[in-house]
Enzyme design. Structure first.
Site, short mmCIF file in Angstrom:
data_model
loop_
_atom_site.label_atom_id
_atom_site.label_comp_id
_atom_site.label_asym_id
_atom_site.label_seq_id
_atom_site.Cartn_x
_atom_site.Cartn_y
_atom_site.Cartn_z
N LYS A 112 0.86 -1.39 -0.14
CA LYS A 112 0.29 -0.27 0.10
C LYS A 112 0.79 1.09 -0.25
O LYS A 112 0.20 2.52 -0.74
CB LYS A 112 -1.16 -0.06 1.10
CG LYS A 112 -1.94 -0.84 1.36
CD LYS A 112 -3.01 -0.70 0.74
CE LYS A 112 -3.80 -2.36 0.86
NZ LYS A 112 -4.54 -2.72 -0.43
N LYS A 194 -3.14 -10.89 -7.95
CA LYS A 194 -4.13 -11.49 -7.34
C LYS A 194 -5.35 -10.35 -7.78
O LYS A 194 -4.73 -9.02 -8.42
CB LYS A 194 -3.81 -11.97 -6.03
CG LYS A 194 -4.76 -9.98 -5.26
CD LYS A 194 -4.26 -10.69 -4.01
CE LYS A 194 -4.65 -9.04 -3.16
NZ LYS A 194 -6.06 -8.74 -3.22
N LYS A 197 -10.61 -5.51 -7.20
CA LYS A 197 -10.76 -3.83 -7.83
C LYS A 197 -10.27 -2.85 -8.26
O LYS A 197 -10.20 -2.42 -9.22
CB LYS A 197 -11.73 -3.51 -6.83
CG LYS A 197 -13.45 -4.36 -7.06
CD LYS A 197 -14.49 -4.07 -6.08
CE LYS A 197 -14.12 -5.21 -4.67
NZ LYS A 197 -14.68 -5.04 -3.58
P1 TYM Z 1 -11.03 -7.88 0.89
O1 TYM Z 1 -12.87 -6.91 0.81
O2 TYM Z 1 -10.08 -7.12 -0.04
O3 TYM Z 1 -11.00 -9.14 0.17
C1 TYM Z 1 -12.72 -9.77 1.12
C2 TYM Z 1 -12.22 -11.14 1.18
O4 TYM Z 1 -11.75 -11.98 -0.04
C3 TYM Z 1 -11.00 -12.34 -0.67
N1 TYM Z 1 -10.32 -12.44 -1.62
C4 TYM Z 1 -9.67 -13.00 -2.31
N2 TYM Z 1 -9.93 -14.28 -2.57
C5 TYM Z 1 -9.15 -15.15 -3.43
N3 TYM Z 1 -8.26 -14.02 -4.66
C6 TYM Z 1 -9.03 -13.14 -4.76
N4 TYM Z 1 -8.30 -12.64 -5.69
C7 TYM Z 1 -9.27 -12.46 -3.49
N5 TYM Z 1 -9.42 -10.95 -3.18
C8 TYM Z 1 -9.93 -10.82 -2.01
C9 TYM Z 1 -10.01 -11.79 0.33
O5 TYM Z 1 -8.90 -12.07 0.71
C10 TYM Z 1 -10.88 -11.80 1.79
O6 TYM Z 1 -11.50 -12.70 2.70
N6 TYM Z 1 -9.03 -6.66 5.24
C11 TYM Z 1 -10.29 -6.95 4.79
C12 TYM Z 1 -11.58 -6.75 5.16
C13 TYM Z 1 -11.81 -6.73 6.81
C14 TYM Z 1 -11.52 -7.95 7.48
C15 TYM Z 1 -11.74 -7.78 9.09
C16 TYM Z 1 -11.67 -9.30 7.06
C17 TYM Z 1 -11.01 -5.73 8.02
N7 TYM Z 1 -11.41 -6.56 9.01
C18 TYM Z 1 -12.05 -8.67 9.31
C19 TYM Z 1 -11.85 -10.36 8.19
C20 TYM Z 1 -12.41 -10.09 9.64
C21 TYM Z 1 -10.12 -7.06 2.98
O7 TYM Z 1 -9.56 -6.31 3.08
O8 TYM Z 1 -10.68 -8.24 2.67
#
Ligand code: TYM
Length: 328
Positions: A112, A194, A197
């Protein structure tokens, strides 16, 4: 008594197939076995500096996606992070026991720092401590996520341990759960990265994309000539075959594998087949989402009610934490 599961997403648009196979699918499978609390983490989204109207829209889109995917309000809690201020309050308390060096070494912070070089705010550094608060606030034991989130869960465990050591046993150390089939779905346009968005519309397939859009996005995914088939496929081709593995029938996959080995593969046919299979997989999702989108008030009400339920648990657990650290 059922134990607690916490997971969720940072709202920044519609859910894509990476989110679905990395996380959401296993949430659906675990709804009966755990007390599930699924979050829309809008405070996390703020670290990326979204326009206010875009953030609100992204929260609504996320709620639609969750509900259309099958998050069941009779079984689980769906909550909006900013409606439960205890998350931010616990994050502050956890900050005071988290060495800066732990946060600086998190790989996502390093990424980031490059991506948001012109807005490298404190929130980006602090991101995993707030995420630890999201999890520990509910004393969750399990957090199903995609592979990219593992360093964050590891840090949440370390923070829980540090708190327990200093103030006495309070938080269970949360375990991650990664779905091997979809732990890391790759981008369509940049198949070595990966799917996410922020890489642009063309690199991801949203669950709500129409069949035409899915076909269009797949059509522009990179391949190769198909004539020099080797055991190790080029990244773009390997990615398409991985998607086939998830969405298509064994006979279909076998047919394309053979055509690849025989150097007669038509990637146009493969992409067409894949587009049809992906569109079919999410057909009922799309229909449900269209219906839900017609009732925005009902969707916001679900989110407010879920957040109120979460807040009750959060208040109780935060009170315990405050007493332990000498606040109140
Ligand atoms: P986020 O919003 O980026 O993604 C949500 C979930 O989707 C999974 N993910 C993927 N899995 C496989 N391949 C991909 N290309 C891919 N892109 C996204 C992510 O691993 C995630 O499980 N920091 C977190 C949000 C968060 C959170 C939490 C999650 C905030 N607090 C507490 C669990 C518990 C995030 O930005 O996920």
């Amino acid at each position: 008594m059922k134990r607690t599961l916490v997971s969720g997403i940072k709202p920044s648009g519609r859910l894509h197939i990476g989110n679905y196979f990395g996380a959401v699918k296993s949430w659906l499978e675990l709804q009966d076995s755990y007390n599930c609390i699924f979050g829309i983490y809008d405070l996390h989204a703020l670290t990326q500096g979204p326009k206010p109207a875009d953030l609100k829209k992204a929260v609504f889109e996320a709620a639609l996606d969750y509900l259309a995917a099958g998050i069941d309000m009779d079984k689980s809690i769906l909550m909006l992070q900013s409606l439960v201020p205890e998350h931010a309050e616990l994050a502050w308390i956890l900050d005071t026991i988290t060495p800066i060096s732990w946060l600086e070494r998190v790989p996502t912070f390093k990424d980031k720092s490059k991506q948001f070089a012109d807005n490298l705010n404190m929130g980006l550094l602090n991101y995993p401590a707030l995420m630890a608060a999201d999890i520990l606030l509910y004393k969750a034991v399990i957090v199903p996520v995609g592979e990219d989130q593992l360093p964050h869960i590891e840090l949440a465990r370390e923070i829980a341990r540090a708190f327990n050591n200093k103030y006495g046993e309070t938080f269970p150390e949360p375990m991650h759960k990664v779905n091997h089939a979809g732990a890391r779905i790759m981008s369509l346009t940049y198949p070595e990265r990966k799917m996410e968005k922020s890489l642009g519309e063309k690199n991801y397939i949203a669950l709500s994309d129409s069949p035409e859009i899915i076909a269009k996005k797949l059509a522009s995914a990179p391949t190769d000539s198909g004539k020099n088939a080797s055991a190790s496929k080029s990244p773009g081709v390997a990615n398409l075959f991985e998607l086939l593995d998830i969405f298509s029938k064994d006979a279909v996959i076998g047919g394309f594998e053979k055509a690849y080995r025989d150097k007669v593969i038509s990637y146009a046919d493969l992409k067409q087949q894949l587009a049809t299979d992906i569109a079919a997989y999410f057909e009922s999702f799309r229909a449900k989402r269209i219906q839900l989108a017609k009732k925005p008030d009902a969707v916001w009400k679900i989110l407010r009610e879920g957040s109120a339920r979460a807040k009750k648990i959060a208040e109780k657990n935060l009170r315990e934490v405050k007493e332990k650290v000498g606040l109140l």
